[in-house]
Enzyme design. Structure first.
Site, PDB file in Angstrom:
ATOM      1  N   ASP A  72       0.828  -1.203   0.000  1.00 50.82           N
ATOM      2  CA  ASP A  72       0.000   0.000   0.000  1.00 50.82           C
ATOM      3  C   ASP A  72       0.866   1.258   0.000  1.00 50.82           C
ATOM      4  O   ASP A  72       1.980   1.251   0.526  1.00 50.82           O
ATOM      5  CB  ASP A  72      -0.892  -0.035   1.257  1.00 50.82           C
ATOM      6  CG  ASP A  72      -2.069   0.921   1.140  1.00 50.82           C
ATOM      7  OD1 ASP A  72      -2.351   1.398   0.025  1.00 50.82           O
ATOM      8  OD2 ASP A  72      -2.696   1.191   2.182  1.00 50.82           O
ATOM      9  N   ASN A  84     -11.338  -2.406  -4.941  1.00 51.59           N
ATOM     10  CA  ASN A  84     -10.588  -1.410  -5.725  1.00 51.59           C
ATOM     11  C   ASN A  84     -11.276  -1.022  -7.040  1.00 51.59           C
ATOM     12  O   ASN A  84     -10.890  -0.039  -7.673  1.00 51.59           O
ATOM     13  CB  ASN A  84      -9.150  -1.879  -5.990  1.00 51.59           C
ATOM     14  CG  ASN A  84      -8.243  -1.796  -4.779  1.00 51.59           C
ATOM     15  OD1 ASN A  84      -7.339  -2.607  -4.604  1.00 51.59           O
ATOM     16  ND2 ASN A  84      -8.452  -0.810  -3.911  1.00 51.59           N
TER      17      ASN A  84
HETATM   18  C1  IPE Z   1      -5.631  -2.635   0.053  1.00 47.93           C
HETATM   19  O1  IPE Z   1      -5.241  -1.320  -0.120  1.00 47.93           O
HETATM   20  C2  IPE Z   1      -5.685  -3.322  -1.274  1.00 47.93           C
HETATM   21  C3  IPE Z   1      -4.396  -3.490  -1.925  1.00 47.93           C
HETATM   22  C4  IPE Z   1      -3.215  -3.201  -1.435  1.00 47.93           C
HETATM   23  C5  IPE Z   1      -4.467  -4.079  -3.234  1.00 47.93           C
HETATM   24  P1  IPE Z   1      -6.294  -0.142  -0.246  1.00 47.93           P
HETATM   25  O2  IPE Z   1      -5.513   1.102  -0.411  1.00 47.93           O
HETATM   26  O3  IPE Z   1      -7.311  -0.465  -1.267  1.00 47.93           O
HETATM   27  O4  IPE Z   1      -7.004  -0.219   1.174  1.00 47.93           O
HETATM   28  P2  IPE Z   1      -7.837   0.855   1.990  1.00 47.93           P
HETATM   29  O5  IPE Z   1      -8.893   1.388   1.079  1.00 47.93           O
HETATM   30  O6  IPE Z   1      -6.886   1.934   2.393  1.00 47.93           O
HETATM   31  O7  IPE Z   1      -8.367   0.092   3.158  1.00 47.93           O
HETATM   32  C1  IPE Z   2      -1.601   0.291  -3.262  1.00 47.60           C
HETATM   33  O1  IPE Z   2      -1.447   1.643  -3.347  1.00 47.60           O
HETATM   34  C2  IPE Z   2      -1.974  -0.360  -4.564  1.00 47.60           C
HETATM   35  C3  IPE Z   2      -3.403  -0.667  -4.698  1.00 47.60           C
HETATM   36  C4  IPE Z   2      -4.293  -0.611  -3.750  1.00 47.60           C
HETATM   37  C5  IPE Z   2      -3.866  -1.060  -5.985  1.00 47.60           C
HETATM   38  P1  IPE Z   2      -2.660   2.648  -3.283  1.00 47.60           P
HETATM   39  O2  IPE Z   2      -3.114   2.919  -4.678  1.00 47.60           O
HETATM   40  O3  IPE Z   2      -3.719   2.192  -2.357  1.00 47.60           O
HETATM   41  O4  IPE Z   2      -1.940   3.943  -2.705  1.00 47.60           O
HETATM   42  P2  IPE Z   2      -2.488   4.935  -1.618  1.00 47.60           P
HETATM   43  O5  IPE Z   2      -2.933   4.109  -0.444  1.00 47.60           O
HETATM   44  O6  IPE Z   2      -3.613   5.683  -2.249  1.00 47.60           O
HETATM   45  O7  IPE Z   2      -1.329   5.807  -1.291  1.00 47.60           O
HETATM   46 MG    MG Z   3      -4.079   2.436  -0.415  1.00 44.38          MG
END
Ligand code: IPE
Ligand code: IPE
Ligand code: MG
Length: 244
Positions: A18, A66
């Protein structure tokens, strides 16, 4: 700081990778630049895990939630395996990494599905680490599907209700052949699990770091593993010297 003990490397680690979006934002770049950097980082961390002798690395790439993101970002993420595979096919074929993809497959476009099938096929006999990409994966979805399968087995007379036990559930999950999850890492300073491997993490150790995924390098991985090696895993029991 303690050193990493190469004789006590966990078998199976999972990472909620993340922080790609915030990494890009900090650099005044579009979020997809963070996803691109994140994909390269996954390559590096997977190869470091392989070198260390970790047998299974299971990473969260795209959750069932997502899809709520803007189309442009969803499309970028869904096309990442395709772009990556086209560019690195021969390197992947020559590596020792076995790639698996778990999650729902019914919402993928054909090119993605074909890429995944090919990726799994060309790496299936590789003897190194099993790198599992969780794409359109949600743990609640996985458990719901398992429950449906078990109910169907009962209704067909293949299974008796009184024979259902914890192994029945485990054996109906995507991870049925995987060893228990030893360590779950989440980057980017969020302290939640976001619908990841809920059943599988019953007794895994949890490690949270503020480092954003694109910055989570081999040194950060070592820190997580050293921290893990200092944990006292009791599995509900007591160690010999603790029972007095
Ligand atoms: C969790 O991250 C899903 C992945 C890393 C693929 P998110 O960024 O989607 O999670 P939340 O929304 O902060 O809980
Ligand atoms: C993790 O990074 C990858 C996915 C969830 C696909 P994020 O896209 O959630 O990045 P942040 O949390 O917005 O920084
Ligand atoms: Mg994230």
């Amino acid at each position: 700081m303690k050193e990493l003990n190469l004789n006590a490397i966990p078998n199976h680690i999972a990472i909620i990778l993340d922080g790609n979006g915030r990494w890009a934002k900090k650099r005044l770049q579009p979020r997809n630049i963070g996803h691109r950097k994140g994909a390269y980082n996954l390559r590096d961390i997977a190869s470091e895990c392989n070198k260390l002798g970790i047998k299974y690395l299971t990473v969260y790439c795209f959750s069932t939630e997502n899809w709520k993101r803007p189309d442009e970002e969803v499309n970028y993420l869904m096309n990442t395996p395709i772009r990556y595979f086209k560019k690195y096919k021969s390197k992947i074929a020559q590596s020792s990494i076995r790639v698996k993809v778990i999650g729902r497959r019914d919402r993928f476009h054909k090119e993605l599905l074909d890429t995944i099938i090919e990726l799994e096929e060309i790496t299936k006999d590789h003897q190194g680490i099993t790198l599992t990409l969780c794409v359109d994966y949600g743990s609640q979805d996985e458990i719901t599907t398992a429950v449906k399968q078990i109910c169907s087995d009962v209704s067909k007379g293949k299974l008796k209700i009184e024979d259902i036990n914890e192994a029945t559930i485990t054996n109906n999950l995507f991870t049925k052949d995987y060893p228990p999850l030893d360590l779950m890492i989440r980057t980017s300073g969020e302290y939640r699990i976001s619908n990841y491997l809920l059943w599988q993490m019953a007794y895994s150790e949890l490690y949270f770091t503020d480092v954003l995924w694109p910055d989570f390098n081999a040194n950060e991985l070592h820190k997580a593993l050293i921290d893990f090696q200092g944990r006292n895993r009791r599995f509900g029991g007591l160690k010999k010297d603790e029972s007095k």
